[in-house]
Design an enzyme around this catalytic site. Structure first.
Site, PDB file in Angstrom:
ATOM      1  N   ASP A 295      -5.565  -0.615  -4.223  1.00  0.00           N
ATOM      2  CA  ASP A 295      -5.449   0.846  -4.280  1.00  0.00           C
ATOM      3  C   ASP A 295      -5.147   1.195  -5.736  1.00  0.00           C
ATOM      4  OD1 ASP A 295      -5.164   3.546  -3.404  1.00  0.00           O
ATOM      5  OD2 ASP A 295      -3.003   3.317  -3.430  1.00  0.00           O
ATOM      6  N   SER A 296      -5.139   2.489  -6.026  1.00  0.00           N
ATOM      7  CA  SER A 296      -4.779   2.913  -7.381  1.00  0.00           C
ATOM      8  C   SER A 296      -3.290   2.715  -7.641  1.00  0.00           C
ATOM      9  CB  SER A 296      -5.127   4.387  -7.562  1.00  0.00           C
ATOM     10  OG  SER A 296      -4.441   5.147  -6.587  1.00  0.00           O
TER      11      SER A 296
ATOM     12  N   TYR B 298      -6.624   8.036  -9.184  1.00  0.00           N
ATOM     13  CA  TYR B 298      -8.085   7.961  -9.194  1.00  0.00           C
ATOM     14  C   TYR B 298      -8.706   9.290  -8.733  1.00  0.00           C
ATOM     15  CZ  TYR B 298      -8.268   2.765  -9.463  1.00  0.00           C
ATOM     16  OH  TYR B 298      -8.189   1.457  -9.852  1.00  0.00           O
ATOM     17  N   GLY B 299      -7.965   9.995  -7.881  1.00  0.00           N
ATOM     18  CA  GLY B 299      -8.555  11.109  -7.139  1.00  0.00           C
ATOM     19  C   GLY B 299      -9.026  12.284  -7.957  1.00  0.00           C
TER      20      GLY B 299
ATOM     21  N   CYS C 122      -7.830   2.728  -0.130  1.00  0.00           N
ATOM     22  CA  CYS C 122      -7.815   3.915  -0.974  1.00  0.00           C
ATOM     23  C   CYS C 122      -8.893   4.865  -0.453  1.00  0.00           C
ATOM     24  CB  CYS C 122      -8.131   3.472  -2.406  1.00  0.00           C
ATOM     25  SG  CYS C 122      -8.324   4.838  -3.551  1.00  0.00           S
TER      26      CYS C 122
ATOM     27  N   THR D  68      -9.994   7.481  -1.822  1.00  0.00           N
ATOM     28  CA  THR D  68     -10.871   7.917  -2.907  1.00  0.00           C
ATOM     29  C   THR D  68     -11.992   6.900  -3.143  1.00  0.00           C
ATOM     30  OG1 THR D  68      -8.959   8.980  -3.914  1.00  0.00           O
ATOM     31  CG2 THR D  68     -10.877   8.646  -5.324  1.00  0.00           C
TER      32      THR D  68
ATOM     33  N   GLU E  54       4.220   8.549  -6.008  1.00  0.00           N
ATOM     34  CA  GLU E  54       4.358   7.570  -7.109  1.00  0.00           C
ATOM     35  C   GLU E  54       5.704   7.728  -7.829  1.00  0.00           C
ATOM     36  OE1 GLU E  54       2.339   4.968  -8.245  1.00  0.00           O
ATOM     37  OE2 GLU E  54       1.088   5.277  -6.475  1.00  0.00           O
TER      38      GLU E  54
ATOM     39  N   CYS F 171      -5.702  10.167   2.353  1.00  0.00           N
ATOM     40  CA  CYS F 171      -5.415   9.362   1.165  1.00  0.00           C
ATOM     41  C   CYS F 171      -4.295   8.422   1.591  1.00  0.00           C
ATOM     42  CB  CYS F 171      -4.943  10.283   0.047  1.00  0.00           C
ATOM     43  SG  CYS F 171      -4.079   9.454  -1.299  1.00  0.00           S
ATOM     44  N   THR F 172      -4.389   7.156   1.218  1.00  0.00           N
ATOM     45  CA  THR F 172      -3.414   6.185   1.740  1.00  0.00           C
ATOM     46  C   THR F 172      -2.002   6.407   1.195  1.00  0.00           C
ATOM     47  OG1 THR F 172      -4.186   4.640   0.055  1.00  0.00           O
ATOM     48  CG2 THR F 172      -5.061   4.377   2.285  1.00  0.00           C
ATOM     49  N   HIS F 173      -1.870   7.223   0.155  1.00  0.00           N
ATOM     50  CA  HIS F 173      -0.519   7.578  -0.283  1.00  0.00           C
ATOM     51  C   HIS F 173       0.172   8.515   0.728  1.00  0.00           C
ATOM     52  CE1 HIS F 173      -1.650   6.065  -4.261  1.00  0.00           C
ATOM     53  NE2 HIS F 173      -0.417   6.292  -4.694  1.00  0.00           N
TER      54      HIS F 173
HETATM   55  N1  DGL Z   1      -4.322   6.203  -2.470  1.00  0.00           N
HETATM   56  C1  DGL Z   1      -5.533   6.703  -2.965  1.00  0.00           C
HETATM   57  C2  DGL Z   1      -6.389   7.363  -1.958  1.00  0.00           C
HETATM   58  O1  DGL Z   1      -6.301   6.951  -0.815  1.00  0.00           O
HETATM   59  C3  DGL Z   1      -5.646   7.186  -4.353  1.00  0.00           C
HETATM   60  C4  DGL Z   1      -4.817   8.315  -4.820  1.00  0.00           C
HETATM   61  C5  DGL Z   1      -5.170   8.569  -6.265  1.00  0.00           C
HETATM   62  O2  DGL Z   1      -5.139   7.616  -7.036  1.00  0.00           O
HETATM   63  O3  DGL Z   1      -5.498   9.701  -6.596  1.00  0.00           O
HETATM   64  O4  DGL Z   1      -7.158   8.238  -2.215  1.00  0.00           O
END
Ligand code: DGL
Length: 269
Positions: A10-11, A42-43, A73, A75, A150, A184-186
């Site tokens: 993931d990012s 990344y998004g 992730c 994204t 984060e 988003c996995t976050h």
């Molecule tokens: N956890 C990521 C996702 O599922 C990325 C979040 C990011 O880096 O913007 O999209």
């Protein structure tokens, strides 16, 4: 049977939502995790940049001889294909989460959250549309959720993340959704706060948990599960300082992982 590790990336911290579930489902499997903390988020980046980063992340995992790659992730999963050019099985998070949402909804009103890139790609909407063509979808990029996670703003008692969650999601309650994809996995790391705001009438879909189940089934079907009787070892790699990651990840996973987190430079891979 294959005792090689499962590769997850993931990012940043978000992919740990997959790791946490894999630990429960497949406790004897080794896992190598990579979080691209030097380049998160990344998004908000272009498709080309996301694809370049994702390729480097996967090259790193392949250098660790993983038997499977999970793009944990939303994204990356939204812009990367289905992994057919890879030498090992691959899954992203969009398909498993969209399938779970289709199964969960009763009124076909589904909220979809994600990063800017994920929402712009309409990846979840396209998947849902294949199964449930009359679904009413409410899509929202929630760009402030990733920095909240984060930076450790994840306490359900803290009014700050709750205010942000309300700002993005309250309108979906007015629209009457009964299912919300945390695309988003976050975002599942904020689930206690999101569920406080959305209430019991909205089922939250955690892409991490759904993807772990999907990946476990893939490994089983292909005869790639480990036959080890010992608890699997988990190693974590990040592309920037290890301290912040270790602290938040340790709290989230419920164990001290600081001794298993290493920094790597993947920019030349
Ligand atoms: N956890 C990521 C996702 O599922 C990325 C979040 C990011 O880096 O913007 O999209």
């Amino acid at each position: 049977m294959d005792r090689s590790p499962i590769g997850v990336f993931d990012s940043g911290l978000g992919g740990l939502t997959v790791v946490r579930e894999l630990e429960k489902l497949l406790p004897n499997e080794d896992i190598v995790y990579f979080g691209d903390t030097a380049r998160v988020p990344y998004g908000s980046r272009s498709r080309e940049t996301i694809l370049r980063y994702a390729q480097q992340d996967m090259n790193f995992l392949l250098s660790k001889n993983v038997k499977m790659i999970i793009a944990a992730c939303g994204t990356v999963s939204s812009v990367y294909g289905n992994g057919e050019s890879l030498s090992v099985p691959y899954t992203g998070v969009v398909k498993p989460a969209a399938a779970a949402a289709v199964k969960a909804t009763k009124n076909a009103k589904i909220g979809i959250t994600g990063t800017q890139a994920t929402i712009a790609s309409r990846s979840y909407a396209k998947e849902i549309g294949r199964e449930l063509c009359d679904a009413k979808l409410f899509e929202k990029a929630c760009s402030l959720f990733v920095p909240l996670v984060e930076n450790g703003f994840v306490d359900p008692q803290d009014p700050l993340p709750e205010m942000v969650v309300r700002r993005y999601l309250e309108y979906m309650l007015e629209e009457g959704i009964d299912t919300l994809i945390l695309g988003c996995t976050h975002f599942p790391i904020l689930a206690p706060i999101i569920s406080k705001v959305m209430g019991d009438g909205v089922t939250l879909i955690d892409p991490g948990a759904e993807t772990a189940r999907f990946a476990a089934d893939m490994l089983k079907e292909r005869g790639l599960l480990s036959d080890s009787q010992n608890k699997g070892s988990h190693s974590f790699f990040v592309s920037d300082r290890t301290e912040g990651f270790s602290a938040v990840a340790g709290t989230f996973l419920g164990e001290d992982i600081s001794g298993s987190v290493n920094r790597v430079d993947i920019s030349s891979l």
